[in-house]
Design a protein around this motif. Structure first.
Motif, short mmCIF file in Angstrom:
data_model
loop_
_atom_site.label_atom_id
_atom_site.label_comp_id
_atom_site.label_asym_id
_atom_site.label_seq_id
_atom_site.Cartn_x
_atom_site.Cartn_y
_atom_site.Cartn_z
N LYS A 83 2.46 4.16 -11.85
CA LYS A 83 2.28 3.56 -10.52
C LYS A 83 3.38 4.00 -9.58
O LYS A 83 3.12 4.36 -8.43
CB LYS A 83 2.26 2.03 -10.65
N SER B 207 0.86 -1.18 0.00
CA SER B 207 0.00 0.00 0.00
C SER B 207 0.90 1.24 0.00
O SER B 207 2.11 1.14 0.18
CB SER B 207 -0.88 -0.01 1.24
N LEU B 208 0.29 2.40 -0.17
CA LEU B 208 1.08 3.63 -0.13
C LEU B 208 1.71 3.81 1.25
O LEU B 208 2.87 4.20 1.36
CB LEU B 208 0.19 4.83 -0.47
N GLU B 209 0.95 3.51 2.29
CA GLU B 209 1.48 3.63 3.64
C GLU B 209 2.61 2.64 3.87
O GLU B 209 3.61 2.95 4.52
CB GLU B 209 0.37 3.41 4.68
#
Length: 109
Positions: A56, A20-22
């Motif tokens: 992405k 995920s981004l986190e």
């Protein structure tokens, strides 16, 4: 300037499809010590400006740049002018993917 080992670690973080981004931001903070965050983030900005990253990876890179200094105020965040400039440039048709613009809008709001 980044060392080849640092470039490899950075690209591995940006290319991690399942994260995920986190998760990518946490991996960045684990891979690089706080003293190197500004230098590495500046290199990421150059990579973004020169369009060296696929869409992405661009989204992940933008999130990481924002996340590094999110606890600081917008006036203190060293990359806020860059992020705002990216958003303004992305308003031109075809300049930036829609998901990147949406991400930047969310991050900057």
């Amino acid at each position: 300037m980044l060392h080849p080992k640092e470039v490899g670690a950075l690209l591995e973080i940006l290319q991690n499809e399942g994260a995920s981004l986190e998760g990518a931001a946490l991996a960045f903070q684990r891979a690089f010590v706080r003293a190197d965050h500004f230098r590495v983030a500046a290199a990421v900005c150059i990579m973004l400006e020169d369009q060296l990253l696929p869409a992405k990876q661009r989204a992940v890179a933008l999130f990481i740049i924002h996340d590094l200094y999110k606890s600081d105020g917008p006036g203190v965040h060293p990359f806020m002018p860059f992020l705002c400039g990216q958003l303004q440039a992305g308003l031109k048709p075809g300049a930036m993917a829609l998901h990147e613009r949406n991400l930047l809008c969310q991050l900057l709001s």
